[in-house]
Scaffold this motif. Structure first.
Motif, mmCIF file in Angstrom:
data_model
loop_
_atom_site.group_PDB
_atom_site.id
_atom_site.type_symbol
_atom_site.label_atom_id
_atom_site.label_comp_id
_atom_site.label_asym_id
_atom_site.label_seq_id
_atom_site.Cartn_x
_atom_site.Cartn_y
_atom_site.Cartn_z
ATOM 1 N N PRO A 18 0.814 -1.212 -0.177
ATOM 2 C CA PRO A 18 -0.058 0.021 0.269
ATOM 3 C C PRO A 18 0.823 1.196 -0.044
ATOM 4 O O PRO A 18 2.035 1.323 0.423
ATOM 5 C CB PRO A 18 -0.832 -0.193 1.472
ATOM 6 C CG PRO A 18 -0.828 -1.835 1.615
ATOM 7 C CD PRO A 18 0.500 -1.994 0.918
ATOM 8 N N TYR B 14 4.773 2.137 1.784
ATOM 9 C CA TYR B 14 5.643 0.921 1.757
ATOM 10 C C TYR B 14 6.761 0.872 0.716
ATOM 11 O O TYR B 14 6.500 1.303 -0.356
ATOM 12 C CB TYR B 14 4.724 -0.029 2.075
ATOM 13 C CG TYR B 14 3.774 -0.484 3.081
ATOM 14 C CD1 TYR B 14 4.860 -1.141 4.331
ATOM 15 C CD2 TYR B 14 2.855 -0.266 3.206
ATOM 16 C CE1 TYR B 14 3.966 -1.083 5.460
ATOM 17 C CE2 TYR B 14 1.936 -0.371 4.369
ATOM 18 C CZ TYR B 14 2.663 -0.521 5.522
ATOM 19 O OH TYR B 14 1.988 -0.926 6.548
ATOM 20 N N PRO C 268 3.005 4.802 5.761
ATOM 21 C CA PRO C 268 1.676 4.103 5.514
ATOM 22 C C PRO C 268 0.720 4.702 6.496
ATOM 23 O O PRO C 268 1.125 5.131 7.520
ATOM 24 C CB PRO C 268 2.149 2.694 5.478
ATOM 25 C CG PRO C 268 3.113 2.557 6.343
ATOM 26 C CD PRO C 268 4.213 3.630 6.278
ATOM 27 N N PHE D 103 -1.209 2.748 7.809
ATOM 28 C CA PHE D 103 -1.055 1.472 8.982
ATOM 29 C C PHE D 103 0.185 1.222 8.922
ATOM 30 O O PHE D 103 0.834 0.543 7.984
ATOM 31 C CB PHE D 103 -1.964 0.480 8.881
ATOM 32 C CG PHE D 103 -3.599 0.894 8.839
ATOM 33 C CD1 PHE D 103 -3.959 1.591 9.887
ATOM 34 C CD2 PHE D 103 -4.326 0.670 7.663
ATOM 35 C CE1 PHE D 103 -5.401 1.839 9.811
ATOM 36 C CE2 PHE D 103 -5.625 1.109 7.536
ATOM 37 C CZ PHE D 103 -6.047 1.785 8.776
ATOM 38 N N VAL E 259 0.686 -9.267 6.675
ATOM 39 C CA VAL E 259 0.886 -7.951 7.560
ATOM 40 C C VAL E 259 0.780 -8.276 8.853
ATOM 41 O O VAL E 259 0.056 -8.993 9.454
ATOM 42 C CB VAL E 259 -0.102 -6.861 7.179
ATOM 43 C CG1 VAL E 259 -0.272 -6.797 5.508
ATOM 44 C CG2 VAL E 259 -1.428 -7.377 7.641
ATOM 45 N N ASN F 103 -5.577 -3.443 5.619
ATOM 46 C CA ASN F 103 -3.990 -3.299 5.172
ATOM 47 C C ASN F 103 -3.660 -4.543 4.393
ATOM 48 O O ASN F 103 -3.090 -4.416 3.359
ATOM 49 C CB ASN F 103 -3.140 -3.292 6.246
ATOM 50 C CG ASN F 103 -1.823 -2.346 5.794
ATOM 51 O OD1 ASN F 103 -1.923 -1.262 4.961
ATOM 52 N ND2 ASN F 103 -0.889 -2.529 6.494
ATOM 53 N N ASP G 3 -5.677 -4.365 0.818
ATOM 54 C CA ASP G 3 -5.073 -3.457 0.251
ATOM 55 C C ASP G 3 -3.568 -3.973 -0.569
ATOM 56 O O ASP G 3 -3.267 -4.088 -1.682
ATOM 57 C CB ASP G 3 -4.439 -2.264 1.031
ATOM 58 C CG ASP G 3 -4.256 -0.934 0.140
ATOM 59 O OD1 ASP G 3 -4.151 -1.199 -1.139
ATOM 60 O OD2 ASP G 3 -4.116 0.267 0.608
#
Length: 224
Positions: free
Chosen positions: A59, A62, A91, A93, A187, A203, A206
């Motif tokens: 995402p 990153y 990002p 998150f 993640v 996340n 995505d």
């Protein structure tokens, strides 16, 4: 089904520990000014995992950490963390992302046609051992499994003592088929940046979308 090949093992822990210890607190770089950051070949926006099949991008915010990836494992983190440049993108998150892939073989059943088997596997000791960071089923708890975006999603929680300082307890992982490969994308939460279950799942979804999008153009230069 060769699920175990898609999971990072203790051999990669040293690289992850160095990444988390050395990069989570980026130091100021006096040669950089706000707005001057650009993706570089050492910290690209995307990179090829499997030639002509799977390319990986995270995402927004990153970057790929080419120093940390080992043996078919690709690792992504906040661009600011990877580069040590505080003005680099971050990002929404902040988590640690990993991706790996294994070639499909003749006779392999697609992931979404194995849902009952996968649910049983990850609820059993062998599946929990595959999810754990140390290979021990007792060090991880299966929170839930689900299907999103044509991927099998696993939410697990590490309950043992972490060998990777800075890594949080929760991980969301997806297994899905893409261009003749069985792909695993995960993640993981960070101790300093905890996320809710909804945010962790969002996340991951995505991340899946980004991998599928850039893999349509696998082989192109998408670093900028």
């Amino acid at each position: 089904m060769r699920i175990s090949k898609l999971f990072w093992r203790p051999a990669a822990f040293g690289s992850l520990a160095l990444l988390l210890a050395g990069c989570l607190e980026p130091t100021a770089n006096p040669t950089q000014t706000p707005g001057s950051y650009a993706y570089t070949r050492s910290a690209p926006r995307s990179d090829v995992l499997v030639s002509d099949a799977v390319q990986v991008a995270g995402p927004q915010g990153y970057c790929v950490d080419r120093r940390a990836g080992r043996g078919g494992l690709m690792i992504l983190a906040s661009c600011a963390s990877v580069t040590g440049q505080p003005n680099a993108p971050r990002p929404l998150f902040e988590m640690l992302l990993t991706a790996s892939a294994s070639p499909e073989e003749d006779g392999d059943t697609p992931i979404l046609q194995q849902l009952p088997q996968l649910e049983r596997f990850f609820a059993a000791p062998a599946g929990l051992a595959a999810l754990s960071r140390d290979g021990r089923p007792e060090s991880v708890r299966l929170v839930d499994t689900s299907v999103h975006r044509n991927a099998f999603v696993i939410h697990s929680r590490h309950t043992g003592t972490s060998d990777i300082p800075g890594l949080g307890a929760d991980q969301w992982r997806a297994l899905f088929n893409l261009n003749g490969q069985m792909v695993s994308a995960s993640v993981s939460s960070l101790a300093q940046s905890p996320v809710s279950s909804d945010a962790g799942l969002a996340n991951l979804l995505d991340f899946i979308s980004q991998i599928r999008t850039v893999s349509q153009f696998s082989g192109d230069d998408l670093e900028s």
